[in-house]
Design a protein around this motif. Structure first.
Motif, PDB file in Angstrom:
ATOM      1  N   SER A  90      35.058   2.328  12.731  1.00 33.12           N
ATOM      2  CA  SER A  90      34.325   1.378  11.896  1.00 33.12           C
ATOM      3  C   SER A  90      32.854   1.317  12.305  1.00 33.12           C
ATOM      4  N   ILE A 103      38.137  -8.937   9.545  1.00 30.03           N
ATOM      5  CA  ILE A 103      39.354  -8.873  10.371  1.00 30.03           C
ATOM      6  C   ILE A 103      40.019 -10.247  10.422  1.00 30.03           C
ATOM      7  N   ARG A 141      42.107 -11.224  17.280  1.00 36.24           N
ATOM      8  CA  ARG A 141      42.919 -10.117  16.773  1.00 36.24           C
ATOM      9  C   ARG A 141      43.895  -9.612  17.830  1.00 36.24           C
ATOM     10  N   ARG A 175      48.296  -5.019  15.153  1.00 31.14           N
ATOM     11  CA  ARG A 175      46.833  -4.999  15.229  1.00 31.14           C
ATOM     12  C   ARG A 175      46.301  -4.907  13.807  1.00 31.14           C
ATOM     13  N   HIS A 176      45.485  -5.847  13.428  1.00 27.15           N
ATOM     14  CA  HIS A 176      45.049  -5.967  12.044  1.00 27.15           C
ATOM     15  C   HIS A 176      43.802  -5.142  11.771  1.00 27.15           C
ATOM     16  N   ALA A 177      43.735  -4.622  10.553  1.00 27.37           N
ATOM     17  CA  ALA A 177      42.572  -3.867  10.093  1.00 27.37           C
ATOM     18  C   ALA A 177      42.283  -4.269   8.655  1.00 27.37           C
ATOM     19  N   TYR A 230      33.672  -6.563  10.398  1.00 29.48           N
ATOM     20  CA  TYR A 230      34.290  -7.224  11.546  1.00 29.48           C
ATOM     21  C   TYR A 230      34.763  -8.624  11.162  1.00 29.48           C
ATOM     22  N   SER A 271      35.677   4.187  17.895  1.00 31.20           N
ATOM     23  CA  SER A 271      35.413   3.116  16.936  1.00 31.20           C
ATOM     24  C   SER A 271      34.969   3.697  15.602  1.00 31.20           C
TER      25      SER A 271
END
Length: 293
Positions: free
Chosen positions: A29, A252, A172, A267-269, A249, A27
């Protein structure tokens, strides 16, 4: 921190380094946010993350619920003072000695993973939010005594943040989860918005699906807002990292919106340009909190 406890963190430095490598790998982030904490607090967060990651991987990667039961037995041994001879457990022992952690939340997190191992689609919104507590709200409560000396006053707000993050994950990862035969959207809400499991498996992005997605997203956003009420009671040296994790978060959800709700095949970022704006918002909020705390 007493010199004796500081020495224990130092003595277990290699064990904490193993935990740090786990969060750094899995992770980026969270690591980017929590690595900004004071050293012992950051190390403590890494140890708790390593516990959660191990439990999660036993189900999502290894598909081994029997190993999850073994992890539960290890937690019982740990609770009884018999620390398993592994880096994560040894690091956790130091964290438990320094902070007033509640081991029940660790059991709750394992219960959430057990529910994933024996997956059953939620019937109601209440069931979804109960599940979200077990897999994510519990994690917020594990971390809370590290982040706040006033943690007992903000338990509900910490639960809200965990719930918000978990629902964000679900929104997500709808496509990825469906491929694993898991649909977390509640049956009652799917019926209300005229969305079927078959339509999700067929990647049908109908108006009903978008409306259902937005319904859940707005609930998550309301939970993020509720969680902000705890920020003045978060230790000053922890507010920035916690706000960063929360804000990024939450973003997102906006990333999904910007990409026209395509949650089936990507998959979104959060984009780097958007992160810069978010960090400005965080700095502004930190100043506001400082004036009222």
């Amino acid at each position: 921190m007493t010199d004796k406890l500081a020495e224990k963190f130092l003595e277990q430095q290699e064990d904490f380094a193993v935990c740090e490598s786990i969060i750094k790998h899995h992770s980026k982030s969270f690591y980017a946010a929590f690595s900004k904490l004071p050293e012992q607090k950051a190390m403590s967060v890494y140890a708790i993350y390593a516990f959660c990651r191990q439990a999660d991987d036993l189900i999502d990667v290894e598909k081994a619920p029997e190993k999850l039961e073994e992890m539960r037995r290890q937690l019982e041994e740990f609770q009884n003072g018999d620390c398993p001879d592994e880096p994560m457990w040894r690091a956790l022992a130091v964290v438990f000695e320094h902070y007033p952690l509640n081991i029940n939340y660790f059991y709750d997190m394992l219960e959430g993973q057990r529910r994933d191992a024996h997956f059953k689609q939620p019937e109601t919104q209440a069931e979804l939010e109960e599940y979200s507590y077990y897999v994510a709200g519990s994690v917020g409560l594990m971390l809370l005594p590290i982040l706040s000396q006033e943690w007992q006053s903000i338990v509900e707000e910490a639960k809200e943040l965990g719930k918000a993050m978990q629902i964000t994950n679900i929104l997500r990862d709808i496509g990825e989860d469906a491929a694993e035969a898991r649909i977390y959207l509640p049956k009652e809400k799917m019926l209300a918005f005229d969305v079927t499991n078959e339509a999700i498996h067929a990647h049908q992005k109908t108006q009903g699906f978008i409306a259902l997605w937005e319904y859940e997203a707005r609930r998550a956003e309301a939970a993020y807002e509720k969680s902000r009420e705890m920020m003045p009671l978060i230790d000053e040296d922890c507010r920035g990292p916690l706000l960063a994790a929360s804000y990024l978060y939450r973003e997102i959800l906006n990333a999904v919106r910007e990409n026209d709700y395509q949650v089936f095949t990507r998959r979104h970022a959060v984009k780097a340009s958007r992160k810069l704006i978010v960090f400005k918002e965080i700095n502004s909020e930190l100043k506001n909190i400082a004036t009222i705390s």
